[in-house]
Design an enzyme around this catalytic site. Structure first.
Site, PDB file in Angstrom:
ATOM      1  N   ASP A  26       0.846  -1.196   0.000  1.00  0.00           N
ATOM      2  CA  ASP A  26       0.000   0.000   0.000  1.00  0.00           C
ATOM      3  C   ASP A  26       0.874   1.236   0.000  1.00  0.00           C
ATOM      4  OD1 ASP A  26      -2.970   0.771   0.263  1.00  0.00           O
ATOM      5  OD2 ASP A  26      -1.892   2.169   1.570  1.00  0.00           O
TER       6      ASP A  26
HETATM    7  C1  LIG Z   1       2.817   8.583  -5.586  1.00  0.00           C
HETATM    8  C2  LIG Z   1       2.514   7.544  -6.629  1.00  0.00           C
HETATM    9  C3  LIG Z   1       1.428   6.716  -6.519  1.00  0.00           C
HETATM   10  N1  LIG Z   1       1.160   5.775  -7.483  1.00  0.00           N
HETATM   11  C4  LIG Z   1      -0.004   4.879  -7.371  1.00  0.00           C
HETATM   12  C5  LIG Z   1       0.321   3.460  -7.038  1.00  0.00           C
HETATM   13  C6  LIG Z   1      -1.054   2.972  -6.610  1.00  0.00           C
HETATM   14  O1  LIG Z   1      -1.855   2.661  -7.738  1.00  0.00           O
HETATM   15  C7  LIG Z   1      -1.660   4.149  -5.929  1.00  0.00           C
HETATM   16  C8  LIG Z   1      -1.667   3.874  -4.489  1.00  0.00           C
HETATM   17  O2  LIG Z   1      -2.726   2.971  -4.230  1.00  0.00           O
HETATM   18  P1  LIG Z   1      -2.599   1.567  -3.530  1.00  0.00           P
HETATM   19  O3  LIG Z   1      -3.842   1.374  -2.712  1.00  0.00           O
HETATM   20  O4  LIG Z   1      -1.292   1.427  -2.861  1.00  0.00           O
HETATM   21  O5  LIG Z   1      -2.609   0.491  -4.741  1.00  0.00           O
HETATM   22  P2  LIG Z   1      -3.683   0.142  -5.853  1.00  0.00           P
HETATM   23  O6  LIG Z   1      -5.063   0.457  -5.383  1.00  0.00           O
HETATM   24  O7  LIG Z   1      -3.258   0.703  -7.176  1.00  0.00           O
HETATM   25  O8  LIG Z   1      -3.507  -1.448  -6.031  1.00  0.00           O
HETATM   26  P3  LIG Z   1      -3.781  -2.669  -5.022  1.00  0.00           P
HETATM   27  O9  LIG Z   1      -4.363  -2.146  -3.756  1.00  0.00           O
HETATM   28  O10 LIG Z   1      -4.724  -3.585  -5.750  1.00  0.00           O
HETATM   29  O11 LIG Z   1      -2.432  -3.308  -4.838  1.00  0.00           O
HETATM   30  O12 LIG Z   1      -0.906   5.272  -6.361  1.00  0.00           O
HETATM   31  C9  LIG Z   1       1.981   5.651  -8.591  1.00  0.00           C
HETATM   32  O13 LIG Z   1       1.747   4.814  -9.465  1.00  0.00           O
HETATM   33  N2  LIG Z   1       3.070   6.469  -8.696  1.00  0.00           N
HETATM   34  C10 LIG Z   1       3.372   7.427  -7.778  1.00  0.00           C
HETATM   35  O14 LIG Z   1       4.364   8.145  -7.951  1.00  0.00           O
END
Ligand SMILES: Cc1cn([C@H]2C[C@H](O)[C@@H](COP(=O)(O)OP(=O)(O)OP(=O)(O)O)O2)c(=O)[nH]c1=O
Length: 190
Positions: A69
């Protein structure tokens, strides 16, 4: 003996790509459906760890279950995942010209029920963003679904003046911590 079985409890293609860089292809991918609302007064790092843990607990299957997360925080404040342009703008205006933290937690649940966790903490500073820069970034749409309204793996990196910590952690899966966690659980990683 080969590595044990691994289930990646994630819908995120980025987490799949990042774990592949360790030479690991999960035996299964199973997105975790959980309530992602922060508790009242919950600190960003506690929230990130709790979410990773709950995702790892929410998925069933035979093998080790890995979840992650990623949370963007300004001080004690947890920024939302930007699902609309107004939220993304609000995040970018808040992040402009100042330092923020990205907390990236991972949790690994073993078949014997043991739960291991690690937390990566990265500081990131955006340049002071002009209205034109914000408008152009919003037009790119890259903020959609991203915590804090940006994705470092895209055009936003051109606006990031400084980072200290884990680049992979900001994208969504801190590779140093992930490798150590998997190794401690008996995975065969070069
Ligand atoms: C700050 C930042 C966030 N993010 C994204 C990653 C995640 O998609 C999101 C954080 O949400 P998460 O809840 O961590 O992940 P998710 O919902 O995409 O996937 P899952 O729970 O099924 O594993 O922000 C980036 O891709 N790059 C960045 O630089």
């Amino acid at each position: 003996m080969g590595s044990p079985k691994l289930i990646l409890a994630s819908a995120s293609p980025r987490r799949r790509e990042l774990i592949a860089r360790l030479g690991i292809v999960p035996d299964a991918i199973a997105p975790a459906e959980i309530d992602e609302s922060p508790l009242k007064g919950e600190l960003p790092r506690d929230y990130a760890v709790r979410m990773a843990r709950e995702k790892a607990m929410a998925v069933g299957g035979e093998g080790h279950i890995l979840a992650g997360d990623t949370v963007v925080a300004v001080g004690r404040r947890i920024l939302p995942k930007a699902e609309d342009e107004a939220t993304a703008r609000h995040c970018l205006e808040l992040l402009s010209g100042r330092r923020h933290r990205v907390l990236s937690a991972i949790a690994l649940r073993s078949p014997d029920g043991a739960l291991r966790e690690k937390l990566s903490e990265t500081s990131v500073r955006f340049k002071r963003l002009s209205e034109e820069e914000i408008a152009a970034y919003l037009a790119s749409g890259e903020w959609h679904g991203k915590a804090g309204g940006y994705a470092i793996q895209g055009a936003a990196e051109g606006l990031i003046a400084w980072i200290e910590g884990s680049h992979s952690g900001v994208v969504g899966l801190p590779l140093f911590e992930t490798r150590a966690l998997l190794k401690s659980a008996g995975f065969d990683i070069g």
